[in-house]
Design a protein around this motif. Structure first.
Motif, PDB file in Angstrom:
ATOM      1  N   VAL A 231      42.838 -17.993   1.943  1.00 27.34           N
ATOM      2  CA  VAL A 231      42.709 -19.423   2.197  1.00 27.34           C
ATOM      3  C   VAL A 231      42.424 -20.100   0.859  1.00 27.34           C
ATOM      4  CG1 VAL A 231      41.304 -21.203   3.304  1.00 27.34           C
ATOM      5  CG2 VAL A 231      41.884 -19.105   4.551  1.00 27.34           C
ATOM      6  N   LEU A 232      43.162 -21.140   0.543  1.00 27.75           N
ATOM      7  CA  LEU A 232      42.948 -21.888  -0.692  1.00 27.75           C
ATOM      8  C   LEU A 232      42.230 -23.186  -0.343  1.00 27.75           C
ATOM      9  CD1 LEU A 232      46.430 -21.394  -2.405  1.00 27.75           C
ATOM     10  CD2 LEU A 232      44.313 -20.094  -2.783  1.00 27.75           C
ATOM     11  N   SER A 233      41.073 -23.392  -0.966  1.00 30.52           N
ATOM     12  CA  SER A 233      40.296 -24.591  -0.666  1.00 30.52           C
ATOM     13  C   SER A 233      39.925 -25.312  -1.952  1.00 30.52           C
ATOM     14  CB  SER A 233      39.035 -24.243   0.130  1.00 30.52           C
ATOM     15  OG  SER A 233      38.118 -23.506  -0.660  1.00 30.52           O
ATOM     16  N   ALA A 234      39.551 -26.565  -1.784  1.00 34.37           N
ATOM     17  CA  ALA A 234      39.155 -27.396  -2.923  1.00 34.37           C
ATOM     18  C   ALA A 234      37.847 -28.092  -2.595  1.00 34.37           C
ATOM     19  CB  ALA A 234      40.236 -28.429  -3.233  1.00 34.37           C
ATOM     20  N   GLY A 235      36.997 -28.211  -3.607  1.00 36.73           N
ATOM     21  CA  GLY A 235      35.805 -29.034  -3.487  1.00 36.73           C
ATOM     22  C   GLY A 235      36.105 -30.428  -4.008  1.00 36.73           C
ATOM     23  N   VAL A 236      35.649 -31.439  -3.283  1.00 36.98           N
ATOM     24  CA  VAL A 236      35.925 -32.824  -3.666  1.00 36.98           C
ATOM     25  C   VAL A 236      34.626 -33.625  -3.605  1.00 36.98           C
ATOM     26  CG1 VAL A 236      37.330 -34.866  -3.241  1.00 36.98           C
ATOM     27  CG2 VAL A 236      38.225 -32.612  -2.609  1.00 36.98           C
ATOM     28  N   VAL A 237      34.221 -34.181  -4.734  1.00 36.51           N
ATOM     29  CA  VAL A 237      33.063 -35.070  -4.762  1.00 36.51           C
ATOM     30  C   VAL A 237      33.499 -36.427  -4.202  1.00 36.51           C
ATOM     31  CG1 VAL A 237      31.275 -36.134  -6.171  1.00 36.51           C
ATOM     32  CG2 VAL A 237      32.195 -33.886  -6.800  1.00 36.51           C
ATOM     33  N   VAL A 238      32.727 -36.950  -3.245  1.00 38.92           N
ATOM     34  CA  VAL A 238      33.154 -38.141  -2.515  1.00 38.92           C
ATOM     35  C   VAL A 238      32.088 -39.234  -2.592  1.00 38.92           C
ATOM     36  CG1 VAL A 238      33.795 -39.052  -0.257  1.00 38.92           C
ATOM     37  CG2 VAL A 238      34.558 -36.774  -0.934  1.00 38.92           C
ATOM     38  N   ALA A 239      32.552 -40.440  -2.908  1.00 43.32           N
ATOM     39  CA  ALA A 239      31.703 -41.645  -2.834  1.00 43.32           C
ATOM     40  C   ALA A 239      32.615 -42.787  -2.412  1.00 43.32           C
ATOM     41  CB  ALA A 239      31.042 -41.937  -4.172  1.00 43.32           C
ATOM     42  N   ILE A 240      32.771 -42.964  -1.104  1.00 49.59           N
ATOM     43  CA  ILE A 240      33.661 -44.008  -0.621  1.00 49.59           C
ATOM     44  C   ILE A 240      32.858 -45.059   0.138  1.00 49.59           C
ATOM     45  CG2 ILE A 240      35.618 -42.426  -0.500  1.00 49.59           C
ATOM     46  CD1 ILE A 240      35.308 -42.479   2.565  1.00 49.59           C
ATOM     47  N   GLY A 241      33.489 -46.202   0.336  1.00 52.18           N
ATOM     48  CA  GLY A 241      32.811 -47.285   1.013  1.00 52.18           C
ATOM     49  C   GLY A 241      33.793 -48.232   1.673  1.00 52.18           C
ATOM     50  N   ARG A 242      33.260 -49.113   2.486  1.00 55.35           N
ATOM     51  CA  ARG A 242      34.092 -50.148   3.113  1.00 55.35           C
ATOM     52  C   ARG A 242      34.448 -51.238   2.119  1.00 55.35           C
ATOM     53  NH1 ARG A 242      30.170 -48.310   6.317  1.00 55.35           N
ATOM     54  NH2 ARG A 242      30.743 -47.401   8.339  1.00 55.35           N
ATOM     55  N   THR A 243      33.640 -51.328   1.058  1.00 53.51           N
ATOM     56  CA  THR A 243      33.908 -52.275  -0.029  1.00 53.51           C
ATOM     57  C   THR A 243      33.775 -51.537  -1.352  1.00 53.51           C
ATOM     58  OG1 THR A 243      31.588 -52.928  -0.292  1.00 53.51           O
ATOM     59  CG2 THR A 243      32.895 -54.145   1.337  1.00 53.51           C
ATOM     60  N   ASP A 244      34.309 -52.144  -2.423  1.00 52.91           N
ATOM     61  CA  ASP A 244      34.171 -51.540  -3.750  1.00 52.91           C
ATOM     62  C   ASP A 244      32.711 -51.424  -4.153  1.00 52.91           C
ATOM     63  OD1 ASP A 244      36.898 -51.316  -3.950  1.00 52.91           O
ATOM     64  OD2 ASP A 244      37.161 -53.112  -5.203  1.00 52.91           O
ATOM     65  N   ALA A 245      31.907 -52.412  -3.815  1.00 55.02           N
ATOM     66  CA  ALA A 245      30.494 -52.396  -4.171  1.00 55.02           C
ATOM     67  C   ALA A 245      29.770 -51.246  -3.476  1.00 55.02           C
ATOM     68  CB  ALA A 245      29.848 -53.726  -3.802  1.00 55.02           C
ATOM     69  N   GLU A 246      30.104 -51.013  -2.229  1.00 51.57           N
ATOM     70  CA  GLU A 246      29.485 -49.912  -1.497  1.00 51.57           C
ATOM     71  C   GLU A 246      29.862 -48.575  -2.112  1.00 51.57           C
ATOM     72  OE1 GLU A 246      28.722 -49.707   3.082  1.00 51.57           O
ATOM     73  OE2 GLU A 246      30.704 -48.812   2.714  1.00 51.57           O
ATOM     74  N   ALA A 247      31.118 -48.415  -2.496  1.00 51.46           N
ATOM     75  CA  ALA A 247      31.557 -47.169  -3.127  1.00 51.46           C
ATOM     76  C   ALA A 247      30.857 -46.963  -4.468  1.00 51.46           C
ATOM     77  CB  ALA A 247      33.070 -47.180  -3.306  1.00 51.46           C
ATOM     78  N   ARG A 248      30.738 -48.046  -5.260  1.00 50.64           N
ATOM     79  CA  ARG A 248      30.066 -47.922  -6.564  1.00 50.64           C
ATOM     80  C   ARG A 248      28.592 -47.552  -6.386  1.00 50.64           C
ATOM     81  NH1 ARG A 248      33.163 -52.596  -7.737  1.00 50.64           N
ATOM     82  NH2 ARG A 248      31.310 -53.914  -7.366  1.00 50.64           N
ATOM     83  N   ARG A 249      27.955 -48.101  -5.359  1.00 53.43           N
ATOM     84  CA  ARG A 249      26.556 -47.761  -5.104  1.00 53.43           C
ATOM     85  C   ARG A 249      26.420 -46.281  -4.790  1.00 53.43           C
ATOM     86  NH1 ARG A 249      24.096 -46.928  -0.546  1.00 53.43           N
ATOM     87  NH2 ARG A 249      25.671 -47.958   0.748  1.00 53.43           N
TER      88      ARG A 249
END
Length: 316
Positions: A231-249
């Motif tokens: 099985v080939l897997s990847a780790g992904v660091v995630v910081a998402i948001g409903r707005t750009d400001a939320e994602a940046r926070r």
């Protein structure tokens, strides 16, 4: 695409924090909950209330969840002897009804070893010990009931081990080996692992790592031995948001000085995360481990469950 969640409790999380998060992971339809195996935070943060042991935590979560996969990404081979570790993992597998996975690596963070009095040999010896641990752990699990297991190695010596208890999953829980190393890591994955994970790098770097491990599988005769493809897997660091400001926070902790190597996070909208997962799928990944930074940010987890998972085949 199977989507698991990966967390780092050493940055500051109690068992109750992890239990609350794992229950929401299960309710949200994710594939699994995997956690780091560290005893100290990586930067200047205090990491209060202090570390929790990975396998003690997973044993407790095994009794408090019913569906999600549980495991480490990754256990440090420097922390535990292979015989007792095989017993621990087999027992937690029983406690979970066969939902455990063992991610294991050579260990790398010297500071936590110094802090807690754990020996930290040079990198060559750490990989030698990892190779022996993989041989021993999988050998103990595969030994038929009633037979004994012996291993006379350079670093570990087991004589007539009863090789008990047996895990529910046979011949044993899935083993995850991963990392950026170009030589020994692919070889160890090809010989012993069920999953190869490339942690938190770009799609291009991940594709190159997958090619190295495919070549290692060919060299070691994995297919000829009748073993299933990795099985080939990847780790992904995630910081998402409903707005750009939320994602940046949510991404702000990524800018704090840390001992971790550079990473390639997804910072932005749910659509951007969906696109990145599609890129990983295109190079052969069938599983991803999303690293969510703050365990108390339950809204982040719910956002992914509500707006990302439904867009991916096979996540619900």
């Amino acid at each position: 695409m199977r989507v698991a969640v990966f967390v780092e409790p050493h940055r500051g999380a109690s068992y109750d924090d992890q239990l609350r998060f794992a229950r929401l992971v299960e309710a949200g339809g994710f594939d699994g909950f995997l956690r780091a195996d560290h005893y100290q935070a990586m930067g200047d943060e205090a990491g209060l209330p202090g570390p929790t042991d990975a396998w003690l935590t997973l044993a407790a979560l095994a009794r408090e969840t019913t569906r999600i996969r549980l495991g480490t990404l990754v256990t440090s081979a420097t922390f535990r002897l292979p015989g007792p570790l095989a017993v621990m993992v087999a027992q937690v597998d029983q406690m979970s009804g066969g939902r455990v996975e063992l991610g294991i690596g050579a260990g790398w963070y010297e500071r936590e070893h110094t802090s807690y009095g754990i020996p930290f040999p040079n990198v060559g010896e750490r990989f030698d010990r990892l190779a022996e641990q993989l041989e021993i752990i999988t050998g103990l699990w595969r030994t038929p009931v009633g037979d004994t297991y012996t291993h006379l190695g350079d670093h570990y010596r087991l004589v007539d081990a009863p090789a008990l208890p047996k895990p529910v999953q046979r011949p044993g829980p899935p083993v995850i080996v991963g990392g950026r190393g170009p030589k020994r890591t692919p070889e160890l994955a090809a010989r012993y692992a069920d999953e190869f994970n490339m942690p938190f790098k770009s799609v291009e770097e991940t594709a190159a790592a997958y090619e190295r491990v495919r070549e290692a599988c060919d060299r070691t005769g994995r297919a000829e031995a009748g073993r299933a493809p990795l099985v080939l897997s990847a780790g992904v660091v995630v910081a998402i948001g409903r707005t750009d400001a939320e994602a940046r926070r949510r991404a702000a902790p990524l800018h704090v000085k840390s001992a971790l190597p550079p990473e390639d996070p997804v910072v932005g909208s749910p659509a951007q995360l969906i696109d990145r997962l599609g890129e990983f799928a295109a190079i052969g990944a069938t599983r991803v481990h999303l690293r969510l930074i703050e365990l108390d940010d339950l809204d982040h987890l719910e956002l992914i469950a509500g707006e990302v998972l439904p867009q991916l085949n096979g996540t619900r």
